[in-house]
Structures are given as C-alpha cells and as structure tokens.
Scaffold this active site. Structure first.
Site, short mmCIF file in Angstrom:
data_model
loop_
_atom_site.label_atom_id
_atom_site.label_comp_id
_atom_site.label_asym_id
_atom_site.label_seq_id
_atom_site.Cartn_x
_atom_site.Cartn_y
_atom_site.Cartn_z
CG HIS A 41 -14.93 0.08 1.77
ND1 HIS A 41 -14.29 -0.14 2.96
CD2 HIS A 41 -14.95 -1.11 1.12
CE1 HIS A 41 -13.94 -1.43 3.02
NE2 HIS A 41 -14.33 -2.03 1.92
CG HIS A 54 -11.27 0.94 0.34
ND1 HIS A 54 -11.31 -0.37 0.76
CD2 HIS A 54 -10.32 1.54 1.11
CE1 HIS A 54 -10.44 -0.55 1.73
NE2 HIS A 54 -9.81 0.60 1.96
CE LYS A 74 -4.04 -4.41 1.25
NZ LYS A 74 -4.77 -3.36 1.98
CG ASP A 123 -6.52 0.00 1.22
OD1 ASP A 123 -6.82 -1.18 1.49
OD2 ASP A 123 -6.91 0.96 1.90
CB CYS A 126 -2.04 -3.03 5.27
SG CYS A 126 -3.76 -2.46 5.09
CG HIS A 176 -8.48 5.15 2.97
ND1 HIS A 176 -9.45 4.90 3.91
CD2 HIS A 176 -7.91 3.94 2.70
CE1 HIS A 176 -9.45 3.61 4.21
NE2 HIS A 176 -8.54 3.00 3.48
CG ASP A 235 -1.97 -1.13 1.18
OD1 ASP A 235 -1.93 -1.96 0.25
OD2 ASP A 235 -2.81 -1.21 2.10
C1 VGL Z 1 -4.60 0.65 5.74
C2 VGL Z 1 -6.17 1.54 7.14
C3 VGL Z 1 -7.13 1.43 6.16
C4 VGL Z 1 -3.18 0.22 5.54
C5 VGL Z 1 -5.55 0.53 4.76
O1 VGL Z 1 -2.74 0.16 4.38
O2 VGL Z 1 -2.49 -0.04 6.55
N1 VGL Z 1 -4.91 1.13 6.94
N2 VGL Z 1 -6.81 0.93 4.97
ZN ZN Z 2 -8.25 0.96 3.42
#
Ligand code: VGL
Ligand code: ZN
Length: 201
Positions: A52, A48, A106, A46, A151, A81, A8
């Site tokens: 979401h 979404h 994901k 990431d 993550c 985000h 990410d």
């Molecule tokens: C993440 C919060 C929400 C991450 C992703 O990549 O750690 N954290 N979505």
């Molecule tokens: Zn996320």
C-alpha cells in the site's frame, strides 16, 4: 437512531502491533459495554493490500512517519500495518465483533489511504457509509477507537460536514500523537462542533 462507530480496534493498533497506539487495548472493555446502549453498532477495519502507498516500505529511501506529497496531498508514511488477511488486521480478540450490524473496510485502494470511515484521503471517494447510515435513519453517532488523532478525527470531521450529530468519547480512544497531533485533533473537532465526552454522563 443513534449508532456507535468503533474505529479500527485491530491488533496492529494495540500493544505488540505494527503501529501500536499506547493504551490501545485498554479501551476494549468499555467499548463493549457501550454497544448495548446504541441502536446500531458499526465497526471499521483498516484493510490495506500489501505494498500500500501509505507504507514507508513502498517509498525507497523513506522511513516511517516521514511525510510525502501524494497526488491528493500530504501523506504520513506508516510502518506496514493492517495488511488484508493478516493477524494484525484482525480485530482485538476481546472486541465484541458479534454485536456489529456492519463491518466497514477501508484503505483497500493501493494508491489512496483512507483515515476517515466516510471518504478516502483524496477527500472525494466515498466508502458508502453515509448512505448506509442515512438509509437506516441514523442521525446521531458516537465514535470511539483508534487512533483519536487520525481515523477517529477524520471520521468525526467528515460526519459533521455531512450533517450528523457527533459525539467522540475521548476516554474510549487513544492517540498516536505525532508532533502534538492529539491536541490539534481535539481542537479541530471542537471547532467543528463535535461533542467530546471524557466519561459517560
Ligand atoms: C490509522 C494510521 C494509518 C488509524 C490507520 O486507524 O488511525 N492511522 N492507518
Ligand atoms: Zn492504515
């Protein structure tokens, strides 16, 4: 076979992004250098849909960083985000995306968050990454990226549970650190047998 899993490294998790992780952009150059020493490079993204269920805005009366009960358990609510196709969901412009063998997205199921690169937050729906790695003969993983306590941690713990040898390069990760979550993540990974290196040696 050893793979580098880059978690990410997207604009929304870097300075100026919607869920900026302090120091996020600082790790990009070091991650690019590490790509050359691995047999395979996998990036996660990431990804979404708008609205979401991990977004606080999807829960009237709730604010970002509140925790709610979802059908699959406790869920931290985040600012909007990494919305599919948005500039915030794009990889950091300096990340060497061309070096990737696979880009794994994901978090695309509206009802379920997915911190881990292996399983969604219901802990049962697979992303397919385990099968990809196994069929390529990859047994050892190095993990880097954002965020260490979400993550990266979830991915590392799932990888250990699946039997992979896992090293997290903490110097090439940055944490969100809600209520001590960075320290808790390091302890949980240690207990699970994740190697944690702070520098290449
Ligand atoms: C993440 C919060 C929400 C991450 C992703 O990549 O750690 N954290 N979505
Ligand atoms: Zn996320």
């Amino acid at each position: 076979m050893q793979a580098l899993i880059v978690i990410d490294v997207q604009n929304d998790f870097c300075e100026g992004g919607a869920l900026a992780v302090p120091g996020g952009a600082q790790i990009v150059a070091g991650i690019n250098r590490l790509m050359a020493t691995h047999d395979a490079v996998i990036l996660t993204q990431d990804w979404h849909p708008a609205g979401h269920m991990s977004f606080a805005a999807s829960h009237p009366g709730r604010a970002p960083f509140d925790v709610v009960d979802m059908p699959y358990g406790a869920q931290v609510l985040w600012p909007d985000h990494c919305v599919q196709g948005s500039p915030g969901a794009a990889f950091h412009r300096d990340l060497n995306v061309d070096a990737a063998d696979l880009i794994l997205r994901k978090g695309y199921n509206r009802q379920i968050d997915s911190y881990s690169a292996f399983f969604e937050n219901d802990r049962t729906t697979p992303t397919g990454l385990a099968g990809y790695l196994t069929t390529r003969g990859i047994t050892r993983l190095t993990m880097v990226g954002l965020a260490l306590d979400y993550c990266v941690q979830y991915s590392a713990l799932d990888a250990r549970a699946l039997g992979f040898d896992v090293t997290v390069r903490a110097d090439l990760c940055r944490a969100i650190d809600l209520d001590g979550s960075a320290q808790a993540a390091k302890q949980a990974m240690h207990r699970a047998g994740v190697h944690q290196e702070t520098a290449h040696g």
